[in-house]
Design a protein around this motif. Structure first.
Motif, short mmCIF file in Angstrom:
data_model
loop_
_atom_site.label_atom_id
_atom_site.label_comp_id
_atom_site.label_asym_id
_atom_site.label_seq_id
_atom_site.Cartn_x
_atom_site.Cartn_y
_atom_site.Cartn_z
N ARG A 1 48.88 38.77 33.74
CA ARG A 1 49.91 37.54 33.70
C ARG A 1 50.50 37.15 35.12
O ARG A 1 50.76 36.20 35.62
N VAL A 2 50.86 38.52 35.46
CA VAL A 2 51.57 38.29 36.92
C VAL A 2 50.81 37.67 37.94
O VAL A 2 50.98 37.00 38.80
N SER A 3 49.34 38.26 37.91
CA SER A 3 48.55 37.54 39.06
C SER A 3 48.17 36.06 38.86
O SER A 3 48.00 35.50 39.91
N GLU B 1 50.17 33.87 37.57
CA GLU B 1 51.05 33.24 37.86
C GLU B 1 51.37 33.19 39.27
O GLU B 1 51.75 31.94 39.87
N ALA C 1 49.02 30.49 40.28
CA ALA C 1 49.47 29.12 39.85
C ALA C 1 50.65 28.67 40.87
O ALA C 1 50.72 27.54 41.21
N ALA C 2 51.56 29.58 41.38
CA ALA C 2 52.41 29.18 42.39
C ALA C 2 51.88 28.62 43.75
O ALA C 2 52.20 27.84 44.46
N LEU D 1 48.11 26.77 33.50
CA LEU D 1 47.85 28.09 33.24
C LEU D 1 47.62 28.11 31.55
O LEU D 1 48.43 27.95 30.92
N ASP E 1 46.42 34.07 29.55
CA ASP E 1 45.65 35.28 30.36
C ASP E 1 45.05 36.48 29.50
O ASP E 1 44.85 37.48 29.85
#
Length: 423
Positions: free
Chosen positions: A251-253, A255, A258-259, A270, A273
Motif C-alpha cells: 500500500r505504501v509503495s 501510494e 500514485a503521488a 489506485l 493493493d
C-alpha cells in the motif's frame, strides 16, 4: 501525450521500490538497547539489505545471521549473510534454517533478538519435521506453487510442516525480548503470513492446513499429510516478550507511485493493493478496464494511470512448466485483449526485481505487443497456454529487467491510458 510511456512507467516502479527501502523505515522503529546481547536473525529477499541497514543504524555491539536468496547481496560486517534457493528450497536453506535456530539458543531475559523478515522467507528456510528430508519439503513446495492457492493459504500449510515457521523460531528465542521487523509482501499485511511467520504465531491450526489441501486438491504423500495433521504450532501470546512492526508494504509503495504520477500531471487511479486470483484472469480484467477508460469520453480525465498490487497465482495443469512468472503471464493475457488499442501502455513487475524463473522483473505491453510476437514467429495465445510468457515478451522485445531491488512488497502493475489518436 507522455513522451516516453515506458520510461514513465519504469519511473513509477522505481518510486514504489524506493518507498520500501529499508533504512529510512528501520530508523523509525529501532528498539531500545538491551542490558545483554543484541542478536539479529532474518530471512527473505530483502534480508541482506535490511541487515546492512540495521548495522549502520545500531549504536552498540551486535551479532547474528540472516538468509537471503542466491544472487547479489549487500555485505554486512557483523551479521553473517547466508544464501539459499527460491522458490524451490535447497540444502543451503536447510543449513540457513539450522543456523537461525542455533543463533537464538541459550539467550536470557536481558538479551534482545531482532528478527528482520521479508517475503520469500518460506522457501529460504526449509526445516522439515524430524524424520523427513529436504525432498519432502521440496515436494510440498512444488505442489503448493502449482496449485493456484493464494500465498496466505500456502503459508498456512508451510508452517505446519516446519521446525522454524509458525512462531517456532520465536519459541526457540525465549526468554529474550523479541522485536520482529517486517517488509510485507502479502495482501492485508498480516505479520504471521509473511515468510510463514517464523517469529509470529497465529491462530491457524492443522485442521485449516488440511482443509486448504483438500480445497485446492493438492495431492501429497500420506506421511506428509499425517505430519501436517498432527503439527501443533505456538499460539499468539505463547512466544514470550514480543513486538511486531510492519515497516513497508504494498500500500505504501503504490501510494508513492500514485503521488509521483500526480506530480507529473497524470491522474492516478489506485485500484487495490490486495488483488489475488489467477494471473491471466486478472490480466484480462485490467485489459477490460484499460479499454473502457481509453475509449469512453467522460468522466475520465486522461492521461490516466491505473495502479494496482497484490499477488496473483498461476495454476499449473498437466505438468506444463514454462518460462516466466505471474507478472509476465498476467501481462501476456492483457496484451492479447488490448491488441490494436492505441494509447495504452502497461507494466507488470515483481518489486523484488525477479518474476518467476528468469532474470526479468516482468514486462511491458501495449496494443502492438501481440503483433510483434507474431512478427517474430510466435503466437501469444499458444505461448500463454504453455505458461511461456517470458518467451513471448522476449520475442516482442518487451521484457523489463531492472535487476534485484533489495526489497519485496509484492507485485506492481501500472496501465497508462492516454487520449486516442485522432482519425
Amino acid at each position: 501525450m507522455i513522451a516516453n510511456p515506458r520510461a514513465f512507467l519504469a519511473d513509477l516502479f522505481a518510486r514504489a521500490v524506493q518507498a520500501a527501502e529499508p533504512e529510512a523505515a528501520l530508523r523509525r522503529v529501532l528498539p531500545e538497547r538491551p542490558k545483554g546481547r543484541t542478536v539479529v536473525v532474518g530471512a527473505g529477499k530483502a534480508a541482506s539489505q535490511m541487515a546492512a541497514a540495521f548495522e549502520r543504524l545500531w549504536d552498540g555491539p551486535l551479532e547474528g545471521v540472516v538468509v537471503a536468496r542466491h544472487g547479489p547481496v549487500e555485505p554486512c560486517r557483523h551479521i553473517r549473510v547466508l544464501q539459499a534457493a527460491h522458490p524451490v528450497p535447497d540444502t543451503a536453506g536447510i543449513a540457513g534454517a539450522e543456523a537461525l535456530l542455533r543463533q537464538v539458543e541459550g539467550l536470557t531475559a536481558d538479551d534482545l533478538v531482532v528478527a528482520l523478515i521479508s517475503g520469500g522467507g518460506s522457501a529460504l528456510l526449509p526445516a522439515p519435521p524430524h524424520g523427513f528430508e529436504l525432498a519432502d519439503e521440496i515436494a510440498l513446495n512444488q505442489a503448493l506453487l502449482a496449485s493456484g492457492a493464494p500465498i496466505a493459504a500456502m503459508n498456512v500449510v508451510r508452517k505446519h510442516f516446519s521446525r522454524i515457521k509458525g512462531g517456532r523460531l520465536a519459541e526457540q528465542a525465549r526468554p529474550a525480548r523479541l522485536v520482529t521487523i517486517i517488509v510485507s509482501d502479502v495482501p492485508g499485511d498480516s505479520p504471521a503470513a509473511v515468510a510463514s511467520g517464523p517469529t509470529v504465531p497465529d491462530e491457524s491450526g492443522a485442521d485449516e492446513a488440511l482443509r486448504i489441501l483438500r480445497d485446492y486438491r493438492i495431492d501429497l504423500p500420506a506421511p506428509i499429510l499425517a505430519a501436517i495433521g498432527r503439527a501443533e504450532a505456538p499460539r499468539p501470546g505463547l512466544a514470550g516478550d514480543q513486538t511486531v512492526k510492519v515497516i513497508a508494504s504494498a500500500r505504501v509503495s503504490l501510494e508513492a507511485a500514485a503521488a509521483e504520477a500526480a506530480a507529473r500531471g497524470v491522474t492516478p487511479l489506485l485500484i487495490s493493493d490486495g488483488i489475488e486470483g489467477e494471473a491471466r484472469d486478472i490480466g484480462r480484467m485490467h485489459a477490460a478496464l484499460a479499454r473502457e477508460f481509453a475509449t469512453r469520453t467522460a468522466p475520465v480525465t486522461r492521461p490516466l494511470v491505473m495502479i494496482s498490487g497484490g499477488e496473483t497465482t498461476v495454476t499449473i495443469r498437466d505438468g506444463i512448466y514454462g518460462k516466466g512468472g505471474r507478472n509476465s503471464e498476467l501481462l501476456l493475457a492483457a496484451a492479447i485483449d488490448i491488441e490494436g488499442l492505441a494509447g495504452v501502455t502497461a507494466l507488470s513487475a515483481d518489486t523484488d526485481g525477479i518474476d518467476g524463473s528468469e532474470d526479468n522483473a516482468g514486462a511491458f505491453c501495449d496494443g502492438g505487443t501481440a503483433a510483434r510476437i507474431r512478427a517474430a514467429g510466435g503466437d501469444a495465445r499458444s505461448l500463454l497456454a504453455r505458461h511461456e510468457a517470458w518467451s513471448a515478451f522476449r520475442l516482442a522485445g518487451d521484457l523489463f529487467v531492472p535487476g534485484p531491488t533489495g526489497t519485496n512488497v509484492n507485485d506492481f502493475r501500472a496501465f497508462l491510458i492516454e487520449d486516442q489518436p485522432r482519425r
